[in-house]
Design a protein around this motif. Structure first.
Motif, short mmCIF file in Angstrom:
data_model
loop_
_atom_site.label_atom_id
_atom_site.label_comp_id
_atom_site.label_asym_id
_atom_site.label_seq_id
_atom_site.Cartn_x
_atom_site.Cartn_y
_atom_site.Cartn_z
N ASN A 210 0.83 -1.21 0.00
CA ASN A 210 0.00 0.00 0.00
C ASN A 210 0.86 1.26 0.00
N ALA A 211 2.01 1.21 0.66
CA ALA A 211 2.94 2.35 0.63
C ALA A 211 3.47 2.57 -0.78
N ASP A 212 3.77 1.47 -1.48
CA ASP A 212 4.18 1.58 -2.88
C ASP A 212 3.07 2.22 -3.72
N SER B 279 0.59 -7.87 -11.54
CA SER B 279 0.84 -7.90 -10.09
C SER B 279 0.31 -6.65 -9.41
N PHE B 280 0.46 -5.51 -10.06
CA PHE B 280 -0.03 -4.25 -9.51
C PHE B 280 -1.53 -4.31 -9.28
N ASN B 281 -2.26 -4.83 -10.26
CA ASN B 281 -3.72 -4.86 -10.17
C ASN B 281 -4.26 -5.96 -9.26
N SER B 282 -3.44 -6.95 -8.93
CA SER B 282 -3.95 -8.08 -8.16
C SER B 282 -3.35 -8.19 -6.76
N ALA B 283 -2.40 -7.32 -6.43
CA ALA B 283 -1.61 -7.49 -5.21
C ALA B 283 -2.44 -7.52 -3.93
N ILE B 284 -3.47 -6.69 -3.84
CA ILE B 284 -4.22 -6.58 -2.58
C ILE B 284 -5.61 -7.22 -2.67
N ALA B 285 -5.82 -8.09 -3.64
CA ALA B 285 -7.10 -8.79 -3.74
C ALA B 285 -7.36 -9.61 -2.48
N GLU B 286 -8.61 -9.66 -2.05
CA GLU B 286 -8.93 -10.31 -0.78
C GLU B 286 -8.83 -11.83 -0.85
N THR B 287 -9.25 -12.42 -1.97
CA THR B 287 -9.26 -13.87 -2.08
C THR B 287 -8.37 -14.33 -3.24
N THR B 288 -8.01 -15.60 -3.22
CA THR B 288 -7.20 -16.17 -4.30
C THR B 288 -7.94 -16.12 -5.63
N VAL C 27 -13.09 6.46 -0.22
CA VAL C 27 -13.55 5.55 -1.27
C VAL C 27 -13.70 4.12 -0.75
N GLY C 28 -12.70 3.65 0.00
CA GLY C 28 -12.70 2.26 0.45
C GLY C 28 -13.53 1.99 1.69
N GLU C 29 -13.46 2.88 2.68
CA GLU C 29 -14.12 2.63 3.96
C GLU C 29 -15.52 3.23 4.06
N ILE C 30 -15.70 4.39 3.49
CA ILE C 30 -17.01 5.06 3.61
C ILE C 30 -17.92 4.70 2.43
N PHE C 31 -17.43 4.92 1.20
CA PHE C 31 -18.24 4.55 0.02
C PHE C 31 -18.25 3.05 -0.21
N GLN C 32 -17.19 2.34 0.25
CA GLN C 32 -17.02 0.90 0.04
C GLN C 32 -17.13 0.55 -1.44
N ALA C 33 -16.50 1.37 -2.27
CA ALA C 33 -16.48 1.12 -3.71
C ALA C 33 -15.40 0.11 -4.05
N SER C 34 -15.52 -0.49 -5.22
CA SER C 34 -14.54 -1.48 -5.69
C SER C 34 -13.54 -0.80 -6.61
N ASP C 35 -12.25 -0.93 -6.27
CA ASP C 35 -11.20 -0.33 -7.10
C ASP C 35 -9.91 -1.09 -6.86
N ILE C 36 -9.91 -2.39 -7.19
CA ILE C 36 -8.82 -3.28 -6.84
C ILE C 36 -7.48 -2.84 -7.43
N GLY C 37 -7.50 -2.35 -8.68
CA GLY C 37 -6.28 -1.90 -9.34
C GLY C 37 -6.07 -0.41 -9.25
N ALA C 38 -6.96 0.26 -8.49
CA ALA C 38 -6.82 1.70 -8.18
C ALA C 38 -6.80 2.59 -9.42
#
Length: 415
Positions: free
Chosen positions: A117-119, A224-233, A159-170
């Motif tokens: 996430n820092a990256d 890898s950039f778009n999939s790095a923080i995906a919740e499930t396999t 975006v992530g915590e309040i709107f809870q929108a989906s943006d896996i690859g940001a």
């Protein structure tokens, strides 16, 4: 450079050390009283599973972005060198500010996901860096890094915590945000002389070749950039596949339209260096959705076309009409494809590709990212223009020797 830059850098690094001393600990130290050592070991092992993704994203940050901006014939040292500088600061500040927001001011326990996430937060600044490349000082870039990452973290939390929108690859929270933040800063710092062009704002054969190295690294590691923080396999698998096919489709349309709009059908290296990556940006928001490979290919194809047309027609318009000088064309690689990604996610949800979000949430996330970026960029531009020392004249723009000891025998391509 003699005083303002080293003092700024030292003060910022001392501040980072103090903040980390007060708030940051190893992940292994978390809940040691309540949990057994075995549980801690399991958590660390799970964190280390993300290391290959972290490594790929790290290569994108330092090699990909760094070399992508080396196309200017006399600004290669600064493109790679200042990229390293602001990335090093951004990784520290991003780790802290995102950790504070998500842990609500409590202790931050560092794991591999925090580092990824820092990256991501650093990538936002590097995108904006492209819009002002060659026109601001290293001290200004350090200040811009601190402000932008703080604003980025706030928008990402909304975006992530309040709107809870989906943006896996940001696509929205990193790419669109970084592009429009940088454009807003560039607009405030605009110099009328740039309207007529600048003699040093051009490439030579070998500088374009170096920039293409950055393109290839970014292109290869984008899944890898778009999939790095995906919740499930399963989501991670989906993001990798969709990004892969979006990228390959984007290359074909980018090449085709570069030839179509070029003189006598010739390819333009600027288009190839940048527009071929637009598919990775555009598919990011819906990469983990069931859009099917052909859907990803459609998104990538559209992104490649939009990016090339942006370089051909919109970039000159931004400079001439809106007085916004975009050195690297980040609007065409990150801004427009980021907006395409936000719109694509809305279409995907309407078609039933995902139930994790809604049309309203996605639209709110896109609006928040664009609005926050523009307002934050305008304020940052004003701060850099009036409060932080910068270049006094456009004569020193796009020139390494202002900041670096340059070899006297440097090769110059007079042709």
């Amino acid at each position: 450079m003699k005083l303002s830059f080293p003092i700024t850098a030292i003060v910022l690094e001392v501040s980072m050390i103090v903040l980390f001393g007060l708030f940051v600990k190893y992940e292994t130290e978390q809940n040691t009283i309540q949990q057994l050592n075995v549980a801690n070991s399991t958590r660390v092992d799970k964190s280390l599973e993300l290391h290959p993704f972290f490594r790929d994203v790290h290569v994108m940050i330092f090699v990909g972005f760094g070399f992508l901006m080396t196309f200017l014939k006399k600004y290669g040292f600064s493109s790679v060198g200042i990229n390293l500088l602001i990335a090093a600061l951004g990784l520290q500040w991003g780790t802290f500010i995102q950790g504070i927001l998500h842990h609500h001011g409590q202790t931050i326990y560092i794991g591999m996901k925090n580092m990824i996430n820092a990256d991501f937060s650093t990538a936002t600044v590097l995108i904006s860096f492209g819009a002002v490349l060659g026109k601001i000082s290293p001290a200004q870039m350090l200040i811009m890094t601190i402000i932008e990452i703080a604003v980025f973290a706030g928008n990402e939390y909304v975006v992530g915590e309040i709107f809870q929108a989906s943006d896996i690859g940001a696509s929205m929270t990193i790419h669109a945000f970084g592009a429009y933040f940088g454009l807003a800063v560039a607009g405030v710092l605009y110099r009328p002389d740039l309207r007529r062009g600048h003699e040093k704002e051009e490439s030579v054969y070998h500088s374009d070749l170096f920039a293409m190295i950055g393109t290839l690294f970014l292109w290869m590691f984008w899944p890898s950039f778009n999939s790095a923080i995906a919740e499930t396999t399963e989501q991670q698998y989906m993001a990798i596949i969709n990004t892969y096919f979006s990228l390959v489709a984007c290359v074909l349309t980018a090449y085709a339209f570069s030839s179509f709009v070029g003189k006598r059908g010739k390819l333009d290296m600027v288009h190839i260096q940048n527009a071929t990556l637009a598919g990775g940006v555009a598919v990011g928001t819906c990469a983990d959705m069931e859009i099917h490979p052909y859907g990803a290919m459609i998104i990538g194809s559209v992104a490649g076309i939009v990016s090339v047309l942006g370089f051909k027609f919109l970039t000159p318009c931004l400079t001439d009409k809106l007085k916004i000088h975009d050195t690297c064309g980040v609007h065409n690689l990150h801004g427009l494809p980021g907006v395409v990604g936000g719109l694509a996610s809305i279409v995907a949800i309407v078609l039933g590709a995902s139930k994790a979000s809604s049309v309203v949430k996605q639209a709110a996330a896109l609006g928040s990212s664009l609005g926050t970026a523009i307002v934050g960029g305008l304020i940052t531009g004003l701060i850099l223009r009036f409060l932080v020392c910068g270049l006094s004249s456009t004569e020193f723009f796009f020139e390494d020797s202002v900041y670096w000891e340059v070899p006297k025998g440097r090769e110059v391509d007079d042709e």
